[in-house]
Motif scaffolding. Structure first.
Motif, PDB file in Angstrom:
ATOM      1  N   ALA A  29      21.569   0.996   0.952  1.00 46.90           N
ATOM      2  CA  ALA A  29      21.753   2.300   1.597  1.00 46.90           C
ATOM      3  C   ALA A  29      22.182   3.354   0.581  1.00 46.90           C
ATOM      4  CB  ALA A  29      22.799   2.163   2.712  1.00 46.90           C
ATOM      5  N   ALA A  30      23.076   2.977  -0.354  1.00 47.21           N
ATOM      6  CA  ALA A  30      23.513   3.938  -1.382  1.00 47.21           C
ATOM      7  C   ALA A  30      22.355   4.330  -2.282  1.00 47.21           C
ATOM      8  CB  ALA A  30      24.662   3.328  -2.188  1.00 47.21           C
ATOM      9  N   SER A  31      21.505   3.348  -2.616  1.00 47.99           N
ATOM     10  CA  SER A  31      20.354   3.643  -3.474  1.00 47.99           C
ATOM     11  C   SER A  31      19.383   4.587  -2.775  1.00 47.99           C
ATOM     12  CB  SER A  31      19.645   2.333  -3.842  1.00 47.99           C
ATOM     13  OG  SER A  31      20.513   1.470  -4.536  1.00 47.99           O
ATOM     14  N   VAL A  32      19.135   4.304  -1.472  1.00 48.50           N
ATOM     15  CA  VAL A  32      18.216   5.178  -0.722  1.00 48.50           C
ATOM     16  C   VAL A  32      18.793   6.587  -0.649  1.00 48.50           C
ATOM     17  CG1 VAL A  32      17.198   5.595   1.538  1.00 48.50           C
ATOM     18  CG2 VAL A  32      17.217   3.284   0.587  1.00 48.50           C
ATOM     19  N   PHE A  33      20.111   6.692  -0.396  1.00 48.38           N
ATOM     20  CA  PHE A  33      20.738   8.018  -0.297  1.00 48.38           C
ATOM     21  C   PHE A  33      20.635   8.772  -1.615  1.00 48.38           C
ATOM     22  CE2 PHE A  33      24.443  10.793  -0.736  1.00 48.38           C
ATOM     23  CZ  PHE A  33      24.316  11.579   0.399  1.00 48.38           C
ATOM     24  N   THR A  34      20.864   8.071  -2.741  1.00 46.40           N
ATOM     25  CA  THR A  34      20.802   8.711  -4.074  1.00 46.40           C
ATOM     26  C   THR A  34      19.395   9.207  -4.374  1.00 46.40           C
ATOM     27  OG1 THR A  34      22.596   7.291  -4.842  1.00 46.40           O
ATOM     28  CG2 THR A  34      21.229   8.363  -6.522  1.00 46.40           C
ATOM     29  N   ILE A  35      18.411   8.321  -4.139  1.00 44.49           N
ATOM     30  CA  ILE A  35      17.028   8.712  -4.441  1.00 44.49           C
ATOM     31  C   ILE A  35      16.593   9.863  -3.547  1.00 44.49           C
ATOM     32  CG2 ILE A  35      14.643   7.908  -4.358  1.00 44.49           C
ATOM     33  CD1 ILE A  35      15.704   5.124  -5.080  1.00 44.49           C
ATOM     34  N   ASP A  36      16.961   9.795  -2.255  1.00 47.84           N
ATOM     35  CA  ASP A  36      16.521  10.822  -1.318  1.00 47.84           C
ATOM     36  C   ASP A  36      17.214  12.163  -1.579  1.00 47.84           C
ATOM     37  OD1 ASP A  36      15.073  11.832   0.818  1.00 47.84           O
ATOM     38  OD2 ASP A  36      16.553  11.224   2.330  1.00 47.84           O
ATOM     39  N   THR A  37      18.426  12.114  -2.145  1.00 48.19           N
ATOM     40  CA  THR A  37      19.196  13.352  -2.302  1.00 48.19           C
ATOM     41  C   THR A  37      19.008  13.987  -3.687  1.00 48.19           C
ATOM     42  OG1 THR A  37      20.854  12.463  -0.774  1.00 48.19           O
ATOM     43  CG2 THR A  37      21.505  14.367  -2.122  1.00 48.19           C
ATOM     44  N   PHE A  38      18.968  13.185  -4.704  1.00 48.35           N
ATOM     45  CA  PHE A  38      19.043  13.726  -6.071  1.00 48.35           C
ATOM     46  C   PHE A  38      17.750  13.593  -6.849  1.00 48.35           C
ATOM     47  CE2 PHE A  38      23.358  12.291  -4.902  1.00 48.35           C
ATOM     48  CZ  PHE A  38      24.007  13.497  -4.945  1.00 48.35           C
ATOM     49  N   THR A  39      16.665  13.182  -6.218  1.00 52.57           N
ATOM     50  CA  THR A  39      15.367  13.145  -6.918  1.00 52.57           C
ATOM     51  C   THR A  39      14.383  14.030  -6.178  1.00 52.57           C
ATOM     52  OG1 THR A  39      14.534  11.253  -5.651  1.00 52.57           O
ATOM     53  CG2 THR A  39      15.837  10.755  -7.617  1.00 52.57           C
ATOM     54  N   GLU A  40      13.261  14.258  -6.838  1.00 54.64           N
ATOM     55  CA  GLU A  40      12.227  15.126  -6.272  1.00 54.64           C
ATOM     56  C   GLU A  40      11.132  14.328  -5.573  1.00 54.64           C
ATOM     57  OE1 GLU A  40      12.370  18.373  -6.180  1.00 54.64           O
ATOM     58  OE2 GLU A  40      14.261  18.386  -7.297  1.00 54.64           O
ATOM     59  N   ILE A  41      11.396  13.056  -5.334  1.00 55.49           N
ATOM     60  CA  ILE A  41      10.363  12.219  -4.712  1.00 55.49           C
ATOM     61  C   ILE A  41      10.145  12.691  -3.281  1.00 55.49           C
ATOM     62  CG2 ILE A  41       9.790   9.877  -3.956  1.00 55.49           C
ATOM     63  CD1 ILE A  41      11.444   8.819  -6.272  1.00 55.49           C
ATOM     64  N   GLU A  42       8.899  12.962  -2.960  1.00 53.74           N
ATOM     65  CA  GLU A  42       8.548  13.386  -1.611  1.00 53.74           C
ATOM     66  C   GLU A  42       8.012  12.173  -0.829  1.00 53.74           C
ATOM     67  OE1 GLU A  42       9.031  16.257  -0.264  1.00 53.74           O
ATOM     68  OE2 GLU A  42       9.767  17.261  -2.092  1.00 53.74           O
ATOM     69  N   GLY A  43       8.655  11.817   0.197  1.00 55.16           N
ATOM     70  CA  GLY A  43       8.234  10.672   1.013  1.00 55.16           C
ATOM     71  C   GLY A  43       9.345  10.311   2.010  1.00 55.16           C
ATOM     72  N   ALA A  44       8.985   9.444   2.911  1.00 50.55           N
ATOM     73  CA  ALA A  44       9.953   9.031   3.940  1.00 50.55           C
ATOM     74  C   ALA A  44      10.850   7.934   3.366  1.00 50.55           C
ATOM     75  CB  ALA A  44       9.245   8.545   5.191  1.00 50.55           C
ATOM     76  N   ILE A  45      11.633   8.326   2.352  1.00 49.88           N
ATOM     77  CA  ILE A  45      12.531   7.372   1.704  1.00 49.88           C
ATOM     78  C   ILE A  45      13.563   6.837   2.699  1.00 49.88           C
ATOM     79  CG2 ILE A  45      14.193   7.068  -0.167  1.00 49.88           C
ATOM     80  CD1 ILE A  45      11.347   7.474  -1.082  1.00 49.88           C
ATOM     81  N   ALA A  46      13.977   7.673   3.649  1.00 51.55           N
ATOM     82  CA  ALA A  46      15.032   7.273   4.602  1.00 51.55           C
ATOM     83  C   ALA A  46      14.608   6.094   5.477  1.00 51.55           C
ATOM     84  CB  ALA A  46      15.414   8.458   5.483  1.00 51.55           C
ATOM     85  N   PHE A  80      18.992  15.093   3.982  1.00 48.41           N
ATOM     86  CA  PHE A  80      18.008  16.107   4.363  1.00 48.41           C
ATOM     87  C   PHE A  80      18.615  17.508   4.286  1.00 48.41           C
ATOM     88  CE2 PHE A  80      16.163  18.841   7.627  1.00 48.41           C
ATOM     89  CZ  PHE A  80      14.823  18.820   7.280  1.00 48.41           C
ATOM     90  N   THR A  81      19.872  17.653   4.683  1.00 44.71           N
ATOM     91  CA  THR A  81      20.517  18.974   4.682  1.00 44.71           C
ATOM     92  C   THR A  81      20.660  19.529   3.268  1.00 44.71           C
ATOM     93  OG1 THR A  81      21.740  18.368   6.686  1.00 44.71           O
ATOM     94  CG2 THR A  81      22.586  20.222   5.387  1.00 44.71           C
ATOM     95  N   PHE A  82      21.066  18.673   2.354  1.00 42.96           N
ATOM     96  CA  PHE A  82      21.293  19.142   0.978  1.00 42.96           C
ATOM     97  C   PHE A  82      20.008  19.398   0.217  1.00 42.96           C
ATOM     98  CE2 PHE A  82      25.634  17.568   1.590  1.00 42.96           C
ATOM     99  CZ  PHE A  82      26.359  18.578   0.993  1.00 42.96           C
ATOM    100  N   THR A  83      18.936  18.705   0.543  1.00 44.11           N
ATOM    101  CA  THR A  83      17.726  18.819  -0.297  1.00 44.11           C
ATOM    102  C   THR A  83      16.594  19.599   0.347  1.00 44.11           C
ATOM    103  OG1 THR A  83      16.962  16.705   0.591  1.00 44.11           O
ATOM    104  CG2 THR A  83      18.213  16.651  -1.469  1.00 44.11           C
TER     105      THR A  83
END
Length: 525
Positions: A29-46, A80-83
């Motif tokens: 969960a922490a890895s998914v949160f980091t990738i979804d928040t601090f990277t530019e990867i576009e996709g349904a990472i969540a 989602f809110t931050f990015t």
């Protein structure tokens, strides 16, 4: 020592594997949160939060599962809110929606799976408790119980039935070895202590090894059990005889409950209750009843003999006296023919009376109804006194008949009522035999009381003491050295058969008195 098993539905304290699953879930969960928040990867990472939730579900209960689901949902929304909140477009919202739906569906499925698992655990626990209760009852009850495997026997019997052999009991009688062959197809799965105590065995192996030894040759109860299986019965009960290990024969009540499920024939419960003492008591009771019947018949014959002796005593005595009188009249010179003729007539009369007594007794034994007749009571008393004229003269006894009012006729068996009067008058004569000649008086009083006819026979003797009054009408009770004690008993039975009553007491002026009360003849009769 008694052992108890307690099955709990709650989880135990977290173990090493539980901590491992929880750590892996938090790491993913922490890895998914980091990738979804601090990277530019576009996709349904969540969507990958669902994987973390699946791992967490392996180590937590329903409350923990809901907690992790809510935590991952918050992490997805925060990311989602931050990015993307400031520049979100439709594809971005679609990805968020897919992630949230995936997380929600995973949570719902996991909760459902947890509920199903809890229900399964509950059912298994209930089954375990039920099995424990059954096993406790099976082992501790004092009824001899076996679990037997009837599956091979049932298959064999159904195969025979398919070949046309449906009357198993008849087939067993024609083939003596058939029963032993069938017993050999039965395996003992388990038995309780009471079963071993009943048969005198030590363990189940001895039961299985020598099963045919416990059923005596010629006993058809087992053939009835086989017939019940062929007929598809669900229950069998019957009496049987068994042989114990030591060769002792016992009577038992056998009950077998056959399952409706064919697969369950591998564990059929057979119960036996030892009824040996009951059967022995039943046989002893039957023997006692037979002995009592013999004793009753003997007592009846004795009572009948005593009754006949008592009833015939008076006419036979009168015949003897009249015969002596006849002889004296004939021995005169010249013979007094007229007097001899009168004595002969009295002999005929008394012999006829003796014959009537025998006929009455025969009718009583054959249980044939005796025909009553309408009798004038005063005339019956006169005839009775005429019959007893010799006895009264011999003892110098006078009889007074007092009729207080007109007495209606009565419907009775004349001979029987006359014999009752003879018994009462004879007792009165004997009661006053020792009295002074001027006091030897018997009084017969006729009256009506409460629509009943009253006939009282009273003497001037010493009366009845308390002990005698209590047993007056008891068969074979007598206060006379030469008495048989049967007269008053017969008199009571005779009067009660006529619908009347008889009582004995002491007269206020002295002496004993017996009162007979009889119903009068109806005017419309």
């Amino acid at each position: 020592m008694e052992q108890k098993r307690v099955i709990r539905l709650t989880r135990q304290e977290p173990g090493r594997y539980d901590l491992l699953f929880r750590g892996a879930a938090i790491l993913i969960a922490a890895s998914v949160f980091t990738i979804d928040t601090f990277t530019e990867i576009e996709g349904a990472i969540a969507v990958l939060y669902s994987i973390a939730l699946l791992l967490a579900a392996q180590s937590v209960e329903r409350t923990g599962l809901k907690f992790f689901s809510a935590l991952f949902l918050c992490m997805a929304l925060i990311s989602f809110t931050f990015t993307h909140a400031a520049k979100a477009d439709f594809p971005t919202y679609m990805r968020l929606g897919v992630a949230l739906i995936s997380l929600g569906l995973t949570t719902a499925l996991l909760l459902r799976n947890d509920r199903a698992r809890a229900e399964l655990l509950r059912i298994n626990a209930a089954l375990a408790l039920s099995e424990a209760r059954y096993r406790s009852i099976f082992d501790r009850t004092r009824v001899a119980l076996w679990e037997r495997d009837y599956s091979k026997l049932r298959a064999h019997l159904l195969e025979m039935s398919a070949r046309g052999v449906t009357d198993i009991k008849s087939y067993a009688r024609q083939n003596p070895d058939f029963v032993n062959e069938c017993i050999g197809m039965i395996d003992v799965v388990a038995s309780n202590q009471a079963a071993h105590e009943l048969l005198g065995t030590r363990d189940d192996s001895s039961l299985a090894r020598t099963g045919s030894h416990f059923i005596p040759m010629g006993d058809d109860t087992f053939a009835s059990v086989l017939q019940a299986i062929v007929d598809g019965d669900t229950y069998f009960e019957g009496n049987a005889e068994i042989m114990t290990e030591s060769g002792e024969r016992k009577h038992v009540l056998v009950s077998i409950s056959f399952p409706t499920d064919v697969e369950a024939f591998d564990r059929v419960v057979v119960g036996m209750i030892d009824i040996t003492q009951r059967e022995e008591a039943r046989l002893a009771l039957a023997a006692a009843k037979e002995e009592l019947s013999h004793a009753t018949r003997a007592a009846t014959i004795g009572a009948l003999s005593a009754s006949l002796a008592h009833e015939l005593n008076q006419p036979l005595g009168a015949i003897a006296v009249n015969a002596q009188t006849l002889t004296r009249w004939l021995d005169r010179d010249p013979p007094d023919v007229e007097a001899a003729k009168r004595s002969a007539e009295r002999i005929l009369r008394d012999s006829s009376r003796g014959s009537d007594i025998l006929k009455s007794t025969r009718l009583m034994l054959s249980d044939m109804p005796r025909q009553p007749e309408v009798v004038a009571l005063a005339k019956l008393i006169d005839d009775t006194l005429e019959l007893m004229k010799h006895d009264l003269q011999a003892e110098n006894v006078s009889v007074e008949v007092v009729q207080k009012r007109a007495i209606p006729p009565i419907s009775v068996v004349r001979l029987e009522l006359q014999q009752v009067l003879i018994n009462l008058i004879s007792n009165a004569i004997q009661a006053i035999a020792a009295a002074e000649p001027d006091r030897r008086v018997v009084t017969i009083t006729l009256d009506t009381v409460d629509d009943m006819i009253s006939l009282i026979v009273c003497d001037t003797g010493d009366g009845l003491d308390e002990a005698a009054r209590a047993k007056l009408f008891t068969p074979f009770f007598t206060t006379k050295s030469s008495g048989m004690g049967i007269g008053l008993s017969i008199s009571r039975s005779t009067i009660e058969a006529m619908g009347g009553s008889i009582e004995g007491s002491n007269h206020p002026d002295g002496g004993a008195m017996f009162e007979i009360r009889l119903p009068g003849e109806r005017e419309d009769a």
